[in-house]
Motif scaffolding. Structure first.
Motif, PDB file in Angstrom:
ATOM      1  N   PHE A  32      -2.718  -5.420   5.985  1.00 58.96           N
ATOM      2  CA  PHE A  32      -3.487  -4.968   7.149  1.00 58.96           C
ATOM      3  C   PHE A  32      -2.606  -4.202   8.139  1.00 58.96           C
ATOM      4  O   PHE A  32      -3.037  -3.188   8.697  1.00 58.96           O
ATOM      5  N   HIS A  33      -1.376  -4.654   8.339  1.00 60.10           N
ATOM      6  CA  HIS A  33      -0.458  -3.913   9.208  1.00 60.10           C
ATOM      7  C   HIS A  33      -0.165  -2.530   8.625  1.00 60.10           C
ATOM      8  O   HIS A  33      -0.130  -1.539   9.353  1.00 60.10           O
ATOM      9  N   ARG A  34       0.036  -2.467   7.316  1.00 53.85           N
ATOM     10  CA  ARG A  34       0.292  -1.182   6.653  1.00 53.85           C
ATOM     11  C   ARG A  34      -0.917  -0.261   6.785  1.00 53.85           C
ATOM     12  O   ARG A  34      -0.764   0.947   6.994  1.00 53.85           O
ATOM     13  N   MET A  35      -2.124  -0.803   6.666  1.00 58.01           N
ATOM     14  CA  MET A  35      -3.324   0.021   6.830  1.00 58.01           C
ATOM     15  C   MET A  35      -3.392   0.627   8.227  1.00 58.01           C
ATOM     16  O   MET A  35      -3.765   1.792   8.390  1.00 58.01           O
ATOM     17  N   LEU A  36      -3.014  -0.144   9.244  1.00 53.48           N
ATOM     18  CA  LEU A  36      -2.986   0.384  10.610  1.00 53.48           C
ATOM     19  C   LEU A  36      -2.013   1.554  10.710  1.00 53.48           C
ATOM     20  O   LEU A  36      -2.334   2.583  11.316  1.00 53.48           O
ATOM     21  N   GLU A  37      -0.831   1.402  10.125  1.00 54.31           N
ATOM     22  CA  GLU A  37       0.165   2.479  10.142  1.00 54.31           C
ATOM     23  C   GLU A  37      -0.382   3.727   9.463  1.00 54.31           C
ATOM     24  O   GLU A  37      -0.253   4.838   9.979  1.00 54.31           O
ATOM     25  N   ILE A  38      -0.985   3.542   8.294  1.00 54.77           N
ATOM     26  CA  ILE A  38      -1.502   4.671   7.526  1.00 54.77           C
ATOM     27  C   ILE A  38      -2.610   5.394   8.275  1.00 54.77           C
ATOM     28  O   ILE A  38      -2.614   6.632   8.361  1.00 54.77           O
ATOM     29  N   VAL A  39      -3.549   4.668   8.841  1.00 50.27           N
ATOM     30  CA  VAL A  39      -4.639   5.300   9.583  1.00 50.27           C
ATOM     31  C   VAL A  39      -4.084   6.058  10.789  1.00 50.27           C
ATOM     32  O   VAL A  39      -4.519   7.179  11.083  1.00 50.27           O
ATOM     33  N   ASP A  40      -3.102   5.496  11.471  1.00 50.18           N
ATOM     34  CA  ASP A  40      -2.497   6.185  12.624  1.00 50.18           C
ATOM     35  C   ASP A  40      -1.808   7.481  12.199  1.00 50.18           C
ATOM     36  O   ASP A  40      -1.967   8.524  12.837  1.00 50.18           O
ATOM     37  N   VAL A  41      -1.031   7.427  11.112  1.00 48.92           N
ATOM     38  CA  VAL A  41      -0.349   8.636  10.620  1.00 48.92           C
ATOM     39  C   VAL A  41      -1.372   9.686  10.222  1.00 48.92           C
ATOM     40  O   VAL A  41      -1.254  10.859  10.591  1.00 48.92           O
ATOM     41  N   PHE A  42      -2.382   9.279   9.480  1.00 49.92           N
ATOM     42  CA  PHE A  42      -3.429  10.197   9.049  1.00 49.92           C
ATOM     43  C   PHE A  42      -4.149  10.826  10.239  1.00 49.92           C
ATOM     44  O   PHE A  42      -4.353  12.037  10.289  1.00 49.92           O
ATOM     45  N   ASP A  43      -4.517  10.009  11.201  1.00 51.24           N
ATOM     46  CA  ASP A  43      -5.268  10.490  12.361  1.00 51.24           C
ATOM     47  C   ASP A  43      -4.475  11.513  13.165  1.00 51.24           C
ATOM     48  O   ASP A  43      -5.031  12.473  13.699  1.00 51.24           O
ATOM     49  N   ASN A  59      -1.588  -1.630  -3.755  1.00 55.40           N
ATOM     50  CA  ASN A  59      -0.602  -1.742  -4.825  1.00 55.40           C
ATOM     51  C   ASN A  59      -0.173  -3.185  -5.102  1.00 55.40           C
ATOM     52  O   ASN A  59       1.003  -3.518  -5.089  1.00 55.40           O
ATOM     53  N   ARG A  60      -1.149  -4.038  -5.370  1.00 55.42           N
ATOM     54  CA  ARG A  60      -0.880  -5.407  -5.812  1.00 55.42           C
ATOM     55  C   ARG A  60      -1.777  -5.701  -7.020  1.00 55.42           C
ATOM     56  O   ARG A  60      -2.608  -6.594  -6.986  1.00 55.42           O
ATOM     57  N   PRO A  61      -1.621  -4.925  -8.092  1.00 59.32           N
ATOM     58  CA  PRO A  61      -2.548  -5.071  -9.219  1.00 59.32           C
ATOM     59  C   PRO A  61      -2.528  -6.458  -9.839  1.00 59.32           C
ATOM     60  O   PRO A  61      -3.561  -6.920 -10.354  1.00 59.32           O
ATOM     61  N   ASP A  62      -1.402  -7.147  -9.785  1.00 58.40           N
ATOM     62  CA  ASP A  62      -1.318  -8.493 -10.346  1.00 58.40           C
ATOM     63  C   ASP A  62      -2.179  -9.489  -9.572  1.00 58.40           C
ATOM     64  O   ASP A  62      -2.553 -10.537 -10.092  1.00 58.40           O
ATOM     65  N   LYS A  63      -2.512  -9.156  -8.324  1.00 57.34           N
ATOM     66  CA  LYS A  63      -3.374  -9.991  -7.468  1.00 57.34           C
ATOM     67  C   LYS A  63      -4.707  -9.296  -7.192  1.00 57.34           C
ATOM     68  O   LYS A  63      -5.384  -9.601  -6.213  1.00 57.34           O
ATOM     69  N   LEU A  64      -5.063  -8.341  -8.056  1.00 54.82           N
ATOM     70  CA  LEU A  64      -6.285  -7.547  -7.900  1.00 54.82           C
ATOM     71  C   LEU A  64      -6.352  -6.901  -6.514  1.00 54.82           C
ATOM     72  O   LEU A  64      -7.412  -6.766  -5.915  1.00 54.82           O
ATOM     73  N   ASN A  65      -5.181  -6.497  -6.018  1.00 53.19           N
ATOM     74  CA  ASN A  65      -5.054  -5.788  -4.740  1.00 53.19           C
ATOM     75  C   ASN A  65      -5.626  -6.567  -3.560  1.00 53.19           C
ATOM     76  O   ASN A  65      -6.162  -5.989  -2.612  1.00 53.19           O
ATOM     77  N   ALA A  66      -5.489  -7.882  -3.609  1.00 53.04           N
ATOM     78  CA  ALA A  66      -5.947  -8.723  -2.498  1.00 53.04           C
ATOM     79  C   ALA A  66      -5.110  -8.416  -1.252  1.00 53.04           C
ATOM     80  O   ALA A  66      -3.906  -8.192  -1.329  1.00 53.04           O
ATOM     81  N   PHE A  67      -5.776  -8.409  -0.109  1.00 50.78           N
ATOM     82  CA  PHE A  67      -5.128  -8.074   1.159  1.00 50.78           C
ATOM     83  C   PHE A  67      -4.325  -9.245   1.717  1.00 50.78           C
ATOM     84  O   PHE A  67      -4.787 -10.385   1.724  1.00 50.78           O
ATOM     85  N   THR A  68      -3.155  -8.919   2.226  1.00 49.71           N
ATOM     86  CA  THR A  68      -2.313  -9.870   2.950  1.00 49.71           C
ATOM     87  C   THR A  68      -2.203  -9.394   4.390  1.00 49.71           C
ATOM     88  O   THR A  68      -2.657  -8.291   4.725  1.00 49.71           O
ATOM     89  N   ILE A  90       0.852  -1.185   0.000  1.00 51.30           N
ATOM     90  CA  ILE A  90       0.000   0.000   0.000  1.00 51.30           C
ATOM     91  C   ILE A  90       0.887   1.233   0.000  1.00 51.30           C
ATOM     92  O   ILE A  90       1.725   1.418   0.888  1.00 51.30           O
ATOM     93  N   LEU A  91       0.714   2.073  -1.002  1.00 52.87           N
ATOM     94  CA  LEU A  91       1.475   3.320  -1.104  1.00 52.87           C
ATOM     95  C   LEU A  91       0.711   4.412  -0.371  1.00 52.87           C
ATOM     96  O   LEU A  91      -0.523   4.421  -0.355  1.00 52.87           O
ATOM     97  N   PHE A  92       1.442   5.349   0.217  1.00 46.85           N
ATOM     98  CA  PHE A  92       0.808   6.431   0.971  1.00 46.85           C
ATOM     99  C   PHE A  92       1.469   7.740   0.584  1.00 46.85           C
ATOM    100  O   PHE A  92       2.699   7.838   0.563  1.00 46.85           O
ATOM    101  N   GLU A  93       0.649   8.740   0.258  1.00 46.63           N
ATOM    102  CA  GLU A  93       1.202  10.052  -0.069  1.00 46.63           C
ATOM    103  C   GLU A  93       0.201  11.148   0.270  1.00 46.63           C
ATOM    104  O   GLU A  93      -1.013  10.925   0.229  1.00 46.63           O
ATOM    105  N   LYS A  94       0.752  12.304   0.589  1.00 49.59           N
ATOM    106  CA  LYS A  94      -0.067  13.500   0.742  1.00 49.59           C
ATOM    107  C   LYS A  94      -0.159  14.090  -0.650  1.00 49.59           C
ATOM    108  O   LYS A  94       0.828  14.553  -1.200  1.00 49.59           O
TER     109      LYS A  94
END
Length: 104
Positions: free
Chosen positions: A32-43, A19-28, A4-8
């Protein structure tokens, strides 16, 4: 390369791109760990007002990557995976700022 890429992107807006287009962006588990990081940074970033999740390629997400998730050897490992997924949802709900999905 990150799952998962993150940018302002513009003033007060952040974009998280699955960012896993070859796997139709299926979650690993890593996703999920990256999503937690991103939500924390955003918040915590007072300059950001909106977080947009989108997908790279032809799909937003096909869901969980069943080649990696749900393969826990023990019940404890399976419950840990479920807890991780639920924690992502809880943090998004608890966030005081809007999080939106921009789907293909």
């Amino acid at each position: 390369m990150s799952d998962i890429l993150f940018e302002k992107t513009t003033a007060h807006i952040a974009t998280a791109t699955l960012n896993r287009p070859d796997k139709l962006n299926a979650f690993t588990e890593a996703s999920f760990h990256r999503m937690l990081e991103i939500v924390d940074v955003f918040d915590k970033d007072a300059d950001l007002r909106v977080l947009v999740f989108t997908g790279n390629g032809r799909a937003f997400s096909s869901g969980a990557d069943l080649t990696s998730l749900g393969k826990g050897a023990t019940e404890r490992e399976m419950l840990a995976e479920l807890e991780l997924m639920q924690e992502v949802t809880r943090r998004m709900i608890a966030c005081k700022k809007p999080i939106v999905a921009m789907m293909n």
